[in-house]
Design a protein around this motif. Sequence first.
Motif, PDB file in Angstrom:
ATOM      1  N   GLU A  55      -6.916 -13.433   5.095  1.00 43.04           N
ATOM      2  CA  GLU A  55      -6.593 -13.232   3.683  1.00 43.04           C
ATOM      3  C   GLU A  55      -7.237 -14.292   2.792  1.00 43.04           C
ATOM      4  O   GLU A  55      -7.868 -13.968   1.774  1.00 43.04           O
ATOM      5  CB  GLU A  55      -5.071 -13.242   3.499  1.00 43.04           C
ATOM      6  N   GLU A  66      -6.911  -7.378  -6.526  1.00 39.23           N
ATOM      7  CA  GLU A  66      -5.726  -8.176  -6.842  1.00 39.23           C
ATOM      8  C   GLU A  66      -5.181  -8.849  -5.583  1.00 39.23           C
ATOM      9  O   GLU A  66      -5.207  -8.278  -4.490  1.00 39.23           O
ATOM     10  CB  GLU A  66      -4.637  -7.284  -7.451  1.00 39.23           C
ATOM     11  N   ASP A  68      -2.181  -9.473  -4.477  1.00 40.47           N
ATOM     12  CA  ASP A  68      -1.118  -8.763  -3.761  1.00 40.47           C
ATOM     13  C   ASP A  68      -1.678  -7.596  -2.961  1.00 40.47           C
ATOM     14  O   ASP A  68      -1.236  -7.334  -1.837  1.00 40.47           O
ATOM     15  CB  ASP A  68      -0.065  -8.246  -4.745  1.00 40.47           C
ATOM     16  N   GLU A  69      -2.636  -6.889  -3.538  1.00 37.66           N
ATOM     17  CA  GLU A  69      -3.251  -5.760  -2.851  1.00 37.66           C
ATOM     18  C   GLU A  69      -4.056  -6.234  -1.643  1.00 37.66           C
ATOM     19  O   GLU A  69      -4.003  -5.631  -0.563  1.00 37.66           O
ATOM     20  CB  GLU A  69      -4.153  -4.975  -3.810  1.00 37.66           C
ATOM     21  N   LYS A  71      -3.529  -8.885   0.134  1.00 38.34           N
ATOM     22  CA  LYS A  71      -2.569  -9.296   1.160  1.00 38.34           C
ATOM     23  C   LYS A  71      -2.071  -8.081   1.942  1.00 38.34           C
ATOM     24  O   LYS A  71      -1.990  -8.118   3.180  1.00 38.34           O
ATOM     25  CB  LYS A  71      -1.398 -10.025   0.513  1.00 38.34           C
ATOM     26  N   LYS A  72      -1.755  -6.997   1.245  1.00 42.42           N
ATOM     27  CA  LYS A  72      -1.292  -5.777   1.911  1.00 42.42           C
ATOM     28  C   LYS A  72      -2.373  -5.208   2.824  1.00 42.42           C
ATOM     29  O   LYS A  72      -2.102  -4.786   3.949  1.00 42.42           O
ATOM     30  CB  LYS A  72      -0.893  -4.731   0.866  1.00 42.42           C
TER      31      LYS A  72
END
Length: 450
Positions: A55, A66, A68-69, A71-72
């Motif tokens: 990551e 983004e 958060d995206e 990371k997912k």
Amino acid sequence: MQFISTRGQVPPVSFSTAVAQGLAPDGGLYLPEQLPDLKPYLAEWSKLSYAELCEVFFAIFATDIEADELKKIVTRSYTKFDHADIAPIVKLDDDRYVLELFHGPTLAFKDFALQLLGNLYESQIARTGNRISVLGATSGDTGAAAIHGLLGKEGVTTFILYPDGRISPLQERQMTCTGADNVFPLAIKGSFDDAQTAMKTVFEDREFAAEVGLSAVNSINLARILAQCVYYLSAYFRLPEDVRDDITFVVPTGNFGNVLAGWLVQRMGLPIKGFRVATNQNDILHRLFESGTYQLDEVAPSVAPSMDIQVASNFERFLYYAEGQDSEKVREIIQTFKETGKYVFENFDRAGFSSSRTDDAQIAAIIKDVYAKYGYVADPHTACGFSDGFEGKEIILSTAHPAKFPDTIQDAIGEDSTHPSLEELKSREIVKYSVEPTPEAIKAFMRARV
């Protein structure tokens, strides 16, 4: 961060555009406009898990995604590996280690990149609403890993070219026994190089690419190379501290992508001592590093079929740096090689690479010897990394599970090597399609099914 073509004839693009296109419109391969310096991060990164390391590494490059995206995407990508370390290190003795890269869903190192790439594509489709058609060529493991990285992804149709009869039966079953109606394994008459050449020509038809939403899963796709960079970082951090700066990474390779990833991380500041390119009898890269001459030869089918390659597509990325980031010179070299099948480098800079060559008879003997000496079973590609004549500490990248090549293992050590996921495939129906290895035939097949 922006990304440029090795051939320098198109403007820079974002990370997501580079991933979506795969091959640049001028026929070149994408690279970061400037390689980052990782040295300030290494101490902090050494404490991270594999997914966390991936990551933070990708965050440097995928600046248009983004946090958060991202990371997912990364977290999802490493949930299907069957070892807690994702890429575990096995110590054989004080001088020799093995980095096992076969704990993913298709038991090959390609899973590290293609699980991630599949999730990047899924995110892209959700964001844009545009379906994609994925086209790849495989000498064995890429096709299976690509298909399994894309299974269940909405909006994706997958086409994989492979040389009929020139990959192992279990490699073929991993591609042809999925039961998915949006996956098309395309068996061609000829070699992997024939498939790869036709595939690249299809990508150069930009009108067709736009028509079908074409994208690439081969290591021409920059995301593949960046994902493979991570296991070099992970391995370096997990080696004993008194070893890590004095060890050579030995990399079985055919298309040059696997070893290029490590070399790029070295250029970014990871203090890796050096690399040995381990080839099978299809030794264009060994001959290059021995003589400075890059010259085609006939592909000789081997017991290490994923390395039965004579045109190493990722060599162009290495060329870009070896020639001082001179895109015009890269274009000249590629054109000369395309026209004549040969290029002789003056004052060739080996850039810290050494190389070795291992033929079929030697592979069988090495598998037997390694098993007798260490009780360790090496697949035929990994066996190429154990060639004699190297002195010093080394970590060999184990690129595939030996169970994918049961006949070779049985012949070498007299014992079976099996894996439950492969055994289950033996009862499934094979579904494949015969296609001529020409751009016209491939495009016609794809148009009829997109």
